[in-house]
Design a protein around this motif. Structure first.
Motif, PDB file in Angstrom:
ATOM      1  N   ILE A   8       0.833  -1.210   0.000  1.00 35.06           N
ATOM      2  CA  ILE A   8       0.000   0.000   0.000  1.00 35.06           C
ATOM      3  C   ILE A   8       0.861   1.252   0.000  1.00 35.06           C
ATOM      4  N   VAL A   9       1.878   1.296   0.877  1.00 34.38           N
ATOM      5  CA  VAL A   9       2.759   2.460   0.936  1.00 34.38           C
ATOM      6  C   VAL A   9       3.464   2.664  -0.405  1.00 34.38           C
ATOM      7  N   HIS A  10       3.936   1.577  -1.000  1.00 34.37           N
ATOM      8  CA  HIS A  10       4.594   1.676  -2.307  1.00 34.37           C
ATOM      9  C   HIS A  10       3.639   2.260  -3.343  1.00 34.37           C
ATOM     10  N   GLU A  11       2.410   1.755  -3.381  1.00 37.91           N
ATOM     11  CA  GLU A  11       1.438   2.228  -4.368  1.00 37.91           C
ATOM     12  C   GLU A  11       1.057   3.687  -4.131  1.00 37.91           C
ATOM     13  N   LYS A  12       0.906   4.086  -2.867  1.00 39.17           N
ATOM     14  CA  LYS A  12       0.496   5.456  -2.570  1.00 39.17           C
ATOM     15  C   LYS A  12       1.615   6.443  -2.866  1.00 39.17           C
ATOM     16  N   LEU A  13       2.868   6.073  -2.587  1.00 41.49           N
ATOM     17  CA  LEU A  13       3.985   6.957  -2.916  1.00 41.49           C
ATOM     18  C   LEU A  13       4.129   7.121  -4.422  1.00 41.49           C
ATOM     19  N   GLU A  14       3.917   6.046  -5.140  1.00 41.68           N
ATOM     20  CA  GLU A  14       3.956   6.118  -6.607  1.00 41.68           C
ATOM     21  C   GLU A  14       2.869   7.058  -7.114  1.00 41.68           C
ATOM     22  N   ALA A  15       1.685   6.941  -6.527  1.00 39.21           N
ATOM     23  CA  ALA A  15       0.581   7.821  -6.914  1.00 39.21           C
ATOM     24  C   ALA A  15       0.880   9.265  -6.521  1.00 39.21           C
ATOM     25  N   VAL A  17       3.777  10.815  -6.315  1.00 38.32           N
ATOM     26  CA  VAL A  17       4.737  11.405  -7.254  1.00 38.32           C
ATOM     27  C   VAL A  17       4.022  11.841  -8.536  1.00 38.32           C
ATOM     28  N   LYS A  18       3.126  11.026  -9.031  1.00 41.90           N
ATOM     29  CA  LYS A  18       2.368  11.378 -10.244  1.00 41.90           C
ATOM     30  C   LYS A  18       1.477  12.597  -9.991  1.00 41.90           C
ATOM     31  N   LEU A  19       0.888  12.664  -8.814  1.00 38.97           N
ATOM     32  CA  LEU A  19       0.017  13.793  -8.487  1.00 38.97           C
ATOM     33  C   LEU A  19       0.807  15.086  -8.335  1.00 38.97           C
ATOM     34  N   LEU A  20       1.999  14.993  -7.765  1.00 40.43           N
ATOM     35  CA  LEU A  20       2.855  16.182  -7.666  1.00 40.43           C
ATOM     36  C   LEU A  20       3.172  16.715  -9.051  1.00 40.43           C
ATOM     37  N   ASP A  21       3.493  15.830  -9.953  1.00 39.90           N
ATOM     38  CA  ASP A  21       3.797  16.238 -11.326  1.00 39.90           C
ATOM     39  C   ASP A  21       2.561  16.847 -11.993  1.00 39.90           C
ATOM     40  N   LEU A  22       1.406  16.219 -11.780  1.00 43.09           N
ATOM     41  CA  LEU A  22       0.160  16.699 -12.370  1.00 43.09           C
ATOM     42  C   LEU A  22      -0.181  18.105 -11.891  1.00 43.09           C
ATOM     43  N   HIS A  23       0.070  18.387 -10.611  1.00 44.36           N
ATOM     44  CA  HIS A  23      -0.261  19.694 -10.026  1.00 44.36           C
ATOM     45  C   HIS A  23       0.922  20.670 -10.056  1.00 44.36           C
ATOM     46  N   ASN A  24       1.986  20.267 -10.722  1.00 46.61           N
ATOM     47  CA  ASN A  24       3.176  21.122 -10.865  1.00 46.61           C
ATOM     48  C   ASN A  24       3.704  21.571  -9.502  1.00 46.61           C
ATOM     49  N   VAL A  25       3.769  20.612  -8.584  1.00 44.60           N
ATOM     50  CA  VAL A  25       4.295  20.852  -7.239  1.00 44.60           C
ATOM     51  C   VAL A  25       5.609  20.095  -7.100  1.00 44.60           C
ATOM     52  N   ASP A  26       6.627  20.755  -6.569  1.00 45.48           N
ATOM     53  CA  ASP A  26       7.939  20.109  -6.419  1.00 45.48           C
ATOM     54  C   ASP A  26       7.971  19.130  -5.250  1.00 45.48           C
ATOM     55  N   THR A  27       7.384  19.566  -4.124  1.00 45.33           N
ATOM     56  CA  THR A  27       7.525  18.794  -2.888  1.00 45.33           C
ATOM     57  C   THR A  27       6.249  18.875  -2.057  1.00 45.33           C
ATOM     58  N   ILE A  56       8.242  14.528   0.416  1.00 50.75           N
ATOM     59  CA  ILE A  56       7.902  13.671  -0.719  1.00 50.75           C
ATOM     60  C   ILE A  56       8.123  14.503  -1.981  1.00 50.75           C
ATOM     61  N   ASN A  57       9.075  14.092  -2.805  1.00 46.16           N
ATOM     62  CA  ASN A  57       9.532  14.913  -3.923  1.00 46.16           C
ATOM     63  C   ASN A  57       9.077  14.364  -5.275  1.00 46.16           C
ATOM     64  N   LYS A  58       8.860  15.278  -6.192  1.00 44.68           N
ATOM     65  CA  LYS A  58       8.460  14.909  -7.548  1.00 44.68           C
ATOM     66  C   LYS A  58       9.504  14.036  -8.227  1.00 44.68           C
ATOM     67  N   SER A  59      10.748  14.146  -7.795  1.00 45.95           N
ATOM     68  CA  SER A  59      11.837  13.341  -8.365  1.00 45.95           C
ATOM     69  C   SER A  59      11.718  11.868  -8.013  1.00 45.95           C
ATOM     70  N   LEU A 148      -3.912  15.452  -1.778  1.00 41.76           N
ATOM     71  CA  LEU A 148      -4.315  14.505  -0.743  1.00 41.76           C
ATOM     72  C   LEU A 148      -5.696  13.924  -1.008  1.00 41.76           C
ATOM     73  N   GLN A 149      -6.573  14.748  -1.545  1.00 42.48           N
ATOM     74  CA  GLN A 149      -7.916  14.253  -1.831  1.00 42.48           C
ATOM     75  C   GLN A 149      -7.861  13.105  -2.831  1.00 42.48           C
ATOM     76  N   GLN A 150      -7.084  13.279  -3.890  1.00 41.64           N
ATOM     77  CA  GLN A 150      -6.930  12.206  -4.882  1.00 41.64           C
ATOM     78  C   GLN A 150      -6.221  11.008  -4.272  1.00 41.64           C
ATOM     79  N   LEU A 151      -5.192  11.268  -3.488  1.00 40.64           N
ATOM     80  CA  LEU A 151      -4.393  10.194  -2.902  1.00 40.64           C
ATOM     81  C   LEU A 151      -5.240   9.356  -1.945  1.00 40.64           C
ATOM     82  N   ARG A 152      -6.066  10.017  -1.154  1.00 45.11           N
ATOM     83  CA  ARG A 152      -6.892   9.317  -0.173  1.00 45.11           C
ATOM     84  C   ARG A 152      -8.090   8.631  -0.820  1.00 45.11           C
ATOM     85  N   CYS A 153      -8.736   9.320  -1.741  1.00 43.05           N
ATOM     86  CA  CYS A 153     -10.025   8.830  -2.244  1.00 43.05           C
ATOM     87  C   CYS A 153      -9.895   7.747  -3.303  1.00 43.05           C
ATOM     88  N   ILE A 154      -8.929   7.868  -4.189  1.00 45.23           N
ATOM     89  CA  ILE A 154      -8.766   6.853  -5.233  1.00 45.23           C
ATOM     90  C   ILE A 154      -7.917   5.728  -4.673  1.00 45.23           C
TER      91      ILE A 154
END
Length: 402
Positions: A8-15, A17-27, A56-59, A148-154
């Protein structure tokens, strides 16, 4: 950390990182004392004993700043590229890591609407503001709520499986309890049947303390979100049980209604069956409407209209809400539109969300009330009911009155 939790932690961290990129947030920054932040379980299974910072970084390379006491537990997770310790004060280490990352946009856990996204305390925000400087922080900080809303809800695949296990335990405990219910039992005694079921399976309550009683209401004694009392069940009573169970950090939220047959009865009276039929049709229609792209208020309107079409008062609560790590898991709510608008009911339903759907027949003065609540996964191919549906009112045989 168990294999399931690690996944679960692996999947949520992967998600994340994608959300940070989508929202143009670095960290995305989690700054917490003693694990206070509700978002912490998405990035680690550890409950820190001291002040902790997680970047948690976009990198995809993430850092944690922890006390020496927490170091080993964080290091063993193998989640972070760097786990750094501090002695008595975190200030110097925090600034060094912060300047190395140099985020141009920093997401902080602050929210005006939902406590699940509002994990950063005012005191810690002031502490960070003093370190970085108010102008600098003002230039780069944004709310992490959309992320967080996307991370928690999906829900991820492993999260969905965790909710399914909670749901299975819940429906099994319901079936056991119904076989043991008898006329003359109090609401509290019925509730204890559910506590026994939890203890025997090594699971806990999804709401309140680990072994709190679920909501148990004899309709004759009033239907409300109240604690079970010493009211005793009589023949002809309708009893509602609303039960949330926690398993491996994820919850169910399921309700069932039963009827205690009177002497000579082989089925509930017509008014009871009519009320149950209305609730059943309303939940079926609501589940069918639960599809990606629909607004929360649109699904609420479907269930609400059905209850009203059958001649019952409108529902006094929302038709549904999300479940996951919490019994009320934030995000879109299946509720009515109001003025001023509520962001939660204006939200769009998305594939991967799990909802507790509960359009209810509620009447006063002891008239028949019905609560059936099912847990439903939203998918691109249509709703998937995770719970074993209640399709008829459960009857408890008459065995005489003690």
């Amino acid at each position: 950390m168990t294999v399931a939790r690690a996944q679960i932690v692996h999947e949520k961290l992967e998600a994340a990182v994608k959300l940070l990129d989508l929202h143009n947030v670095d960290t995305w920054l989690i700054l917490t004392r003693e694990g206070y932040d509700p978002s912490l379980p998405f990035v680690t299974d550890n409950l820190p004993k001291d002040k902790t910072t997680i970047f948690i970084n976009k990198s995809g390379l993430h850092q944690a700043i922890v006390s020496k006491e927490d170091y080993e537990a964080f290091q063993q997770t193998e989640v972070f590229s760097d786990v750094i310790t501090y002695d008595e004060q975190m200030d110097e280490v925090f600034l060094k890591v912060f300047h190395t990352i140099d985020p141009q946009k920093l997401a902080l856990n602050i929210s005006l609407y939902d406590h699940l996204y509002d994990g950063l305390s005012l005191g810690l925000h002031h502490w960070m503001e003093q370190l970085i400087g108010p102008l600098k922080l003002q230039q780069i900080e944004v709310s992490s709520e959309p992320i967080l809303q996307q991370l928690r809800c999906i829900k991820s695949k492993a999260e969905i499986e965790a909710v399914k296990r909670a749901v299975t335990h819940t429906t099994d405990i319901f079936e056991e309890a119904f076989r043991k219910m008898r006329v003359g039992m109090t609401e509290k005694e019925i509730g204890e049947l559910f506590v026994d079921g939890m203890k025997s399976r090594g699971v806990t309550n999804g709401l309140g303390k680990p072994y709190d009683l679920p909501l148990v209401c004899i309709v004759r004694c009033g239907l409300a979100h109240r604690k079970p009392g010493d009211h005793k069940v009589k023949p002809g009573d309708i009893v509602i049980v609303d039960f949330s169970l926690r398993c491996e950090g994820y919850v169910s939220d399921i309700a069932r209604t039963c009827y205690f047959l009177k002497e000579g009865e082989i089925e509930p009276p017509e008014d009871v069956q009519k009320a149950f039929g209305a609730a059943l049709e309303a939940i079926s229609r609501s589940i069918n409407a639960l599809r990606p792209g629909k607004k929360g208020y649109e699904v609420d309107a479907v269930g609400r209209a059905c209850i009203e079409e059958h001649g019952y008062p409108t529902i006094r609560h929302s038709v549904g809400h999300q479940v996951g790590r919490a019994t009320h898991d934030g995000g879109t709510i299946l509720g009515p539109r109001r003025t001023p608008p509520r962001p939660q009911v204006e939200g769009e339903i998305q594939s991967g969300e799990i909802y507790a759907v509960e359009p209810t027949v509620i009447q006063d003065n002891g008239l028949p009330c019905m609560l059936v609540e099912e847990n439903v996964l939203v998918t691109e191919h249509g709703p998937e009911v995770l719970s074993k549906r209640q399709l008829q009112i459960i009857t408890i045989p008459y065995e005489g009155v003690n």
